[in-house]
Design an enzyme around this catalytic site. Structure first.
Site, PDB file in Angstrom:
ATOM      1  N   CYS A 267       9.669  -1.306  13.652  1.00  0.00           N
ATOM      2  CA  CYS A 267       9.939  -2.730  13.941  1.00  0.00           C
ATOM      3  C   CYS A 267      10.392  -3.383  12.486  1.00  0.00           C
ATOM      4  O   CYS A 267      11.276  -3.090  12.037  1.00  0.00           O
ATOM      5  CB  CYS A 267       8.624  -3.411  14.602  1.00  0.00           C
ATOM      6  N   HIS A 268       9.603  -4.172  12.098  1.00  0.00           N
ATOM      7  CA  HIS A 268       9.843  -4.992  10.600  1.00  0.00           C
ATOM      8  C   HIS A 268       9.436  -4.074   9.299  1.00  0.00           C
ATOM      9  O   HIS A 268       9.792  -4.461   8.546  1.00  0.00           O
ATOM     10  CB  HIS A 268       9.247  -6.196  10.745  1.00  0.00           C
TER      11      HIS A 268
END
Length: 181
Positions: free
Chosen positions: A106-107
């Site tokens: 994800c991030h």
């Protein structure tokens, strides 16, 4: 195999911590929760507070030498906090310098950008990081999971919680293969 799961005290996307953790345990490995300070880390279900998890080791008191691999869970806040902590960034960079495998979802690649370890690599992430990764010298691809073996270690990346099954299977295979070599 001893696997570090690095999170900031607040803001980790809970499912991106718990699902890889469970997968590591089920595969017979020892997951260890590492954070920037002692106490607990706060999980989130997107923007809503969820469970808390006890920190087992503090990043300033441990090193990559103690682990066979590193998992970086996402959430927006988690990597944003980690990338502002010099000890956390150095901890991440040390895995790359030692040739140990790393997995990020994800991030989480924001922390990899800060550690300056994405240049020349092909990886994926949450789509909003695409420009940041390209600006840091990486090639971004929109794939469920991407394994990059540029350099002395392997990097496994994934886009989002929907990709967790593939992410967990892949990072466990890569970590096991790296340990065997």
């Amino acid at each position: 195999m001893r696997i570090a799961f690095l999170t900031a005290p607040e803001g980790v996307e809970q499912v991106e911590l718990t699902e890889p953790w469970k997968a590591a345990e089920q595969a017979g490995h020892e997951p260890v929760l590492v954070s920037t300070q002692s106490g607990e880390v706060q999980g989130f279900n997107h923007l809503d507070k969820a469970d808390t998890f006890p920190v087992q080791e503090v990043v300033g008191d441990t090193s990559a030498d103690s682990f066979d691999g590193l998992v970086l869970p996402g959430g927006v806040a988690n990597p944003d906090f980690l990338r502002t902590d010099d000890k956390a960034v150095a901890f991440v960079r040390d895995f790359f310098e030692q040739g140990r495998p790393v997995a990020a979802i994800c991030h989480a690649p924001w922390t990899l950008i800060e550690a300056d370890v994405v240049r020349g690599r092909v990886l994926t992430s949450w789509p909003s990081l695409r420009t940041d990764l390209r600006n840091a010298g990486a090639e971004w691809v929109d794939e469920q999971v991407k394994v990059c073996d540029h350099g002395s270690n392997k990097l496994v990346t994934s886009r989002k919680p929907d990709d967790l099954k593939a992410f967990c299977e892949t990072f466990l295979e890569v970590f096991a293969a790296e340990r065997a070599s």
